[in-house]
Design a protein around this motif. Structure first.
Motif, mmCIF file in Angstrom:
data_model
loop_
_atom_site.group_PDB
_atom_site.id
_atom_site.type_symbol
_atom_site.label_atom_id
_atom_site.label_comp_id
_atom_site.label_asym_id
_atom_site.label_seq_id
_atom_site.Cartn_x
_atom_site.Cartn_y
_atom_site.Cartn_z
ATOM 1 N N ASP A 153 54.932 10.327 29.710
ATOM 2 C CA ASP A 153 54.585 10.924 28.410
ATOM 3 C C ASP A 153 55.393 12.169 28.075
ATOM 4 O OD1 ASP A 153 52.590 8.962 28.037
ATOM 5 O OD2 ASP A 153 51.214 10.116 29.294
ATOM 6 N N VAL A 154 56.662 12.178 28.480
ATOM 7 C CA VAL A 154 57.584 13.263 28.116
ATOM 8 C C VAL A 154 58.700 12.630 27.299
ATOM 9 C CG1 VAL A 154 59.086 15.107 28.927
ATOM 10 C CG2 VAL A 154 57.039 14.505 30.236
ATOM 11 N N GLU A 155 58.781 12.954 26.023
ATOM 12 C CA GLU A 155 59.653 12.252 25.091
ATOM 13 C C GLU A 155 61.095 12.162 25.575
ATOM 14 O OE1 GLU A 155 60.656 10.011 21.867
ATOM 15 O OE2 GLU A 155 58.642 10.663 22.421
ATOM 16 N N SER A 156 61.638 13.270 26.104
ATOM 17 C CA SER A 156 63.056 13.293 26.460
ATOM 18 C C SER A 156 63.334 12.787 27.874
ATOM 19 C CB SER A 156 63.594 14.721 26.334
ATOM 20 O OG SER A 156 62.908 15.593 27.216
ATOM 21 N N MET A 157 62.272 12.481 28.662
ATOM 22 C CA MET A 157 62.485 12.122 30.067
ATOM 23 C C MET A 157 61.857 10.794 30.467
ATOM 24 S SD MET A 157 61.837 15.775 31.964
ATOM 25 C CE MET A 157 62.721 17.272 31.475
ATOM 26 N N SER A 158 60.738 10.424 29.858
ATOM 27 C CA SER A 158 60.046 9.204 30.254
ATOM 28 C C SER A 158 60.816 7.973 29.802
ATOM 29 C CB SER A 158 58.628 9.185 29.665
ATOM 30 O OG SER A 158 57.874 10.274 30.137
ATOM 31 N N SER A 162 69.188 6.302 33.920
ATOM 32 C CA SER A 162 69.338 5.345 35.015
ATOM 33 C C SER A 162 68.373 5.560 36.167
ATOM 34 C CB SER A 162 70.776 5.407 35.550
ATOM 35 O OG SER A 162 71.096 6.725 35.968
ATOM 36 N N THR A 163 67.683 6.697 36.217
ATOM 37 C CA THR A 163 66.742 6.929 37.310
ATOM 38 C C THR A 163 65.312 6.568 36.923
ATOM 39 O OG1 THR A 163 66.374 9.235 36.681
ATOM 40 C CG2 THR A 163 68.182 8.790 38.203
ATOM 41 N N GLY A 241 63.089 17.069 39.697
ATOM 42 C CA GLY A 241 64.393 16.466 39.446
ATOM 43 C C GLY A 241 65.140 17.070 38.276
ATOM 44 N N HIS A 242 64.404 17.679 37.343
ATOM 45 C CA HIS A 242 65.048 18.252 36.160
ATOM 46 C C HIS A 242 65.078 19.779 36.179
ATOM 47 C CE1 HIS A 242 65.718 14.438 34.128
ATOM 48 N NE2 HIS A 242 64.532 14.066 34.603
ATOM 49 N N ILE A 243 64.949 20.351 37.375
ATOM 50 C CA ILE A 243 65.204 21.789 37.515
ATOM 51 C C ILE A 243 66.699 22.023 37.346
ATOM 52 C CG2 ILE A 243 65.308 23.675 39.200
ATOM 53 C CD1 ILE A 243 62.675 22.758 40.308
ATOM 54 N N PRO A 244 67.130 22.985 36.534
ATOM 55 C CA PRO A 244 68.564 23.267 36.383
ATOM 56 C C PRO A 244 69.163 23.740 37.711
ATOM 57 C CG PRO A 244 67.275 24.316 34.652
ATOM 58 C CD PRO A 244 66.301 23.843 35.668
ATOM 59 N N ALA A 245 70.180 23.047 38.177
ATOM 60 C CA ALA A 245 70.798 23.383 39.461
ATOM 61 C C ALA A 245 72.194 23.949 39.306
ATOM 62 C CB ALA A 245 70.853 22.139 40.355
ATOM 63 N N CYS A 252 72.790 15.334 31.683
ATOM 64 C CA CYS A 252 71.677 14.516 32.157
ATOM 65 C C CYS A 252 71.109 13.738 30.976
ATOM 66 C CB CYS A 252 70.606 15.429 32.766
ATOM 67 S SG CYS A 252 69.161 14.541 33.406
ATOM 68 N N PRO A 253 70.606 12.522 31.192
ATOM 69 C CA PRO A 253 70.016 11.762 30.087
ATOM 70 C C PRO A 253 68.877 12.484 29.379
ATOM 71 C CG PRO A 253 70.384 10.318 31.967
ATOM 72 C CD PRO A 253 70.681 11.717 32.431
ATOM 73 N N CYS A 254 68.282 13.488 30.024
ATOM 74 C CA CYS A 254 67.186 14.210 29.388
ATOM 75 C C CYS A 254 67.684 15.138 28.286
ATOM 76 C CB CYS A 254 66.404 15.017 30.425
ATOM 77 S SG CYS A 254 67.214 16.525 30.997
ATOM 78 N N GLY A 255 69.000 15.350 28.232
ATOM 79 C CA GLY A 255 69.572 16.216 27.211
ATOM 80 C C GLY A 255 70.048 17.553 27.741
#
Length: 379
Positions: A153-158, A162-163, A241-245, A252-255
């Motif tokens: 239920d996260v618009e930019s991640m769900s 490819s993961t 997984g989406h912590i900025p590294a 990233c596909p999340c934007g």
């Protein structure tokens, strides 16, 4: 989490789950020990135990006398008292397993279908579950649990990239699962399901506060606190997984750019195409930063490393703990290393998914959570 019964008239189903959970956790145990631990009368416990025995969920064993008098019988979970189907869907394929009440994988099937769309995936699931149901080792079935990559239920991640299971947006997953299996359906993200599997059947039986780092096609995790998964406001707590590294790093596909799983995941490993030893050396700084971040955020007893990565790779990653700098977890009186390998990496999400169904009906720890949960319906 302390298990306590209730004396309210409406509390009978809850007390039943309390007693069964106490037997699962502490068996072999006696009626008197259960009554003391959960705060019910011996008479109430005895009535519930009789019902559970009649339903084949527990076993009563009479000890041989060692002196005067007859010793009380001891109670344990009957592993063959029922089964559940655990299903794990990832971009790499679909696995399904028949799991008994002790958490043993009785039978399992795998279909290496890559990036399956919903219709195809649930067609495979229907066929696989029918095969498991037809097994002579299959007893009473409580339900089916499905684990799949989050977050939910996260618009930019769900269901983006490819993961995740791209193409599954706006799919009523729970209803599809119920239709395909003909069983009560339960849904959870795979990192929380893996943490649950470890809690019920692995290291979690000895420790109650740990972070499960789920190294799969993507990267995620879940914190177990006092025996329960920390879900967060929307059920996605621990999603690292989406912590900025890396500032201005890989898109990233999340934007965003430079997200951690773009560097530390099976997808990243395959994309880099390096020999295992070279890749592990390359990502060592990322892994150690992840460990320190988790420790400083959650203060776990240990970090349990598991997931779909091959066992040799998981073990190699765990050795990187030797180069860790300080954090709040760097203490001399530790009972466990800062990172340990999961007890059953390959089956943890499957066993956890099956547990959703079993304990969604029987356990006070998880029953109320999953009876009311709406996770899995991404509409």
């Amino acid at each position: 989490m302390t298990l306590r019964g209730t004396n309210q008239e409406t509390g009978r189903p809850y007390n039943r789950r309390i007693v069964l959970e106490s037997i699962r956790l502490h068996g072999p145990t006696t009626r008197g020990e259960i009554a003391r631990s959960v705060g019910l009368t011996v008479q109430t416990v005895s009535t519930i135990v009789r019902e559970l025995e009649e339903q084949g969920l527990i076993l009563s064993v009479q000890k041989a006398p060692e002196g005067r008098g007859i010793p009380p019988s001891t109670l344990t979970i009957n592993p063959e008292g029922g089964h559940a189907v655990g299903i794990h869907v990832t971009p790499l394929g679909i696995e399904a397993a028949l799991v008994n009440l002790r958490g043993d994988v009785v039978e399992s099937l795998r279909r290496p279908v890559v990036n399956a769309m919903p219709d195809a995936a649930f067609a495979f699931i229907k066929e696989m579950v029918a095969t498991l149901k037809a097994s002579p080792r299959c007893g009473r079935l409580f339900g089916a649990g499905l684990a799949l990559p989050g977050p939910f239920d996260v618009e930019s991640m769900s269901f983006v990239g490819s993961t995740t299971m791209a193409g599954w947006k706006n799919v009523d997953i729970r209803q599809h699962l119920a239709d395909a299996t003909g069983l009560p359906a339960f849904i959870e993200n795979d990192m929380a399901a893996a943490a649950l599997g470890e809690q019920l059947y692995g290291l979690g039986q000895q420790i109650s506060n740990y972070y499960y780092l789920f190294f799969s096609v993507g990267l995620g995790g879940a914190m177990m606190h006092d025996g329960s998964v920390m879900g967060g406001a929307w059920g996605n707590a621990g999603e690292i997984g989406h912590i900025p590294a890396v500032p201005n790093g890989e898109p990233c596909p999340c934007g965003n750019h430079g997200c951690l799983e773009r560097y530390l995941s099976l997808e990243a490993f395959e994309r880099r195409g390096l020999p295992e030893a070279e890749w592990v050396a390359e990502i060592a700084p990322f892994f150690r930063n992840v460990v320190r971040t988790i420790e400083n955020l959650f203060d776990p007893e240990t970090i349990v490393l598991g997931g779909l990565a091959p066992q040799p790779l998981v073990r190699e990653l765990a050795t990187l703990v030797d180069g860790l700098d300080t954090s709040i977890s760097a203490r001399a009186n530790r009972a466990l290393p800062r990172v340990v390998v999961a007890s059953d990496c390959q089956h943890s999400a499957l066993r956890g998914a099956a547990a959703l169904a079993v304990f969604g009906v029987l356990s006070p720890r998880f029953g109320q959570m999953f009876e009311t949960s709406e996770k899995g319906n991404s509409e």
